[in-house]
Design an enzyme around this catalytic site. Structure first.
Site, short mmCIF file in Angstrom:
data_model
loop_
_atom_site.label_atom_id
_atom_site.label_comp_id
_atom_site.label_asym_id
_atom_site.label_seq_id
_atom_site.Cartn_x
_atom_site.Cartn_y
_atom_site.Cartn_z
N SER A 7 45.22 5.84 0.70
CA SER A 7 45.69 5.53 2.05
C SER A 7 44.52 5.57 3.00
O SER A 7 43.90 6.61 3.22
CB SER A 7 46.75 6.55 2.49
OG SER A 7 46.93 6.43 3.88
N ASP A 33 48.68 1.95 6.32
CA ASP A 33 49.82 2.51 7.04
C ASP A 33 49.87 1.98 8.46
O ASP A 33 48.99 2.27 9.27
CB ASP A 33 49.70 4.04 7.07
CG ASP A 33 49.95 4.64 5.72
OD1 ASP A 33 51.05 4.41 5.18
OD2 ASP A 33 49.06 5.32 5.18
N HIS A 64 52.19 -0.79 4.35
CA HIS A 64 53.39 0.04 4.54
C HIS A 64 53.74 0.03 6.02
O HIS A 64 53.07 0.67 6.82
CB HIS A 64 53.08 1.45 4.02
CG HIS A 64 54.12 2.48 4.30
ND1 HIS A 64 53.89 3.84 4.16
CD2 HIS A 64 55.41 2.37 4.69
CE1 HIS A 64 54.99 4.50 4.47
NE2 HIS A 64 55.92 3.65 4.80
N MET A 136 59.22 7.95 -0.04
CA MET A 136 58.38 8.87 0.74
C MET A 136 58.57 10.29 0.22
O MET A 136 59.71 10.75 0.06
CB MET A 136 58.74 8.82 2.22
CG MET A 136 58.41 7.52 2.94
SD MET A 136 56.70 6.98 2.78
CE MET A 136 55.82 8.34 3.57
N ASP A 175 54.61 8.28 -1.90
CA ASP A 175 53.66 8.37 -0.80
C ASP A 175 53.90 9.65 0.00
O ASP A 175 54.97 9.86 0.56
CB ASP A 175 53.86 7.12 0.08
CG ASP A 175 52.92 7.05 1.27
OD1 ASP A 175 52.01 7.88 1.38
OD2 ASP A 175 53.10 6.12 2.09
N GLY A 176 52.86 10.48 0.07
CA GLY A 176 52.91 11.68 0.89
C GLY A 176 52.59 12.92 0.10
O GLY A 176 53.36 13.33 -0.77
N SER A 198 44.67 12.15 1.89
CA SER A 198 43.81 13.34 1.99
C SER A 198 43.18 13.73 0.65
O SER A 198 42.01 14.10 0.61
CB SER A 198 44.61 14.53 2.50
OG SER A 198 45.44 14.13 3.55
#
Ligand code: DX5
Ligand code: ZN
Length: 215
Positions: A7, A33, A64, A136, A175-176, A198
């Protein structure tokens, strides 16, 4: 085969080319994003950044959309170079099937996204039409959040339904809060596209983090 989609929200915007080259060399997709400050309480970046990345990208762009009225913008994102576009079921509701078709008519793969509080059954009627599903594993809006463990069962439920309708090859993206610590579990549940912000860009060794998620 699993695909890793860093991301770019977590990239270094002062040295974006360096991070673009990292994705070109070690990953599979660019996850972009797009946040509008209305569907989610945050604003990310828009067309100039997407177009700049597109000029250097040698891997497909996965856009996204965390925006209201995604139908107004899918054409511009397709023109900007998107190979995949997903939008939220919570934003589109009844219009979701038409928007999937609109994206596909642009020659782009179309995905539906759900936040952690949306029952997975809501998107079952759309599964015969999607090119991929994005689940998500945090609430859309911010990078760097903690993975919600219940997401694993949600991936499993969607995978089971895709199998039941004879579409076992449809990719499931997650995602996440994804990183080397939970990659194996989400893959085992049936996820095939792993978004990671991250855990890639804040890692001491991003290439090693990508490799670890691939397994
Ligand atoms: C959150 C975005 C994610 C986010 C992922 O709204 O959709 O793609 O950038 O970031 P990490 O991997 O840091 O949770
Ligand atoms: Zn995302």
């Amino acid at each position: 085969m699993v695909q890793i989609a860093p991301s770019m929200l977590a990239a270094d915007f002062l040295h974006l080319e360096k991070d673009v080259e990292l994705v070109n060399e070690f990953a599979d997709l660019f996850h972009l994003d797009i946040m509008d400050g209305t569907f989610v309480p945050n604003i990310s970046y828009g067309f100039p950044v997407v177009e700049a990345i597109a000029r250097k990208a040698r891997k497909p762009l996965d856009v996204h959309l965390m925006i209201v009225h995604p139908e107004k913008y899918v054409e511009r994102f397709a023109k900007a170079g998107a190979a995949y576009i997903s939008f939220h079921y919570e934003a589109a509701g009844e219009a979701s099937a038409d928007i999937l078709q609109q994206i596909q008519a642009l020659g782009v793969k179309a995905g539906i996204v759900i936040n952690p509080d949306c029952p997975v059954e809501k998107i079952f009627p759309l599964l015969p039409k999607v090119d991929f599903v994005l689940i998500m594993s945090v609430f859309a809006g911010f990078g760097g959040q903690k993975f919600i463990p219940e997401s694993i069962d949600r991936v499993r439920a969607v995978r089971k339904q895709l199998d039941a309708i004879g579409r076992p090859d449809v990719p499931i993206e997650i995602d996440g809060g994804i990183g080397p610590a939970n990659a194996a579990a989400v893959k085992e549940a049936g996820a095939t596209m792993l978004v990671a912000g991250s855990s890639v860009f804040k890692a001491d060794n991003p290439a090693a983090a990508i490799r670890a998620m691939r397994g």
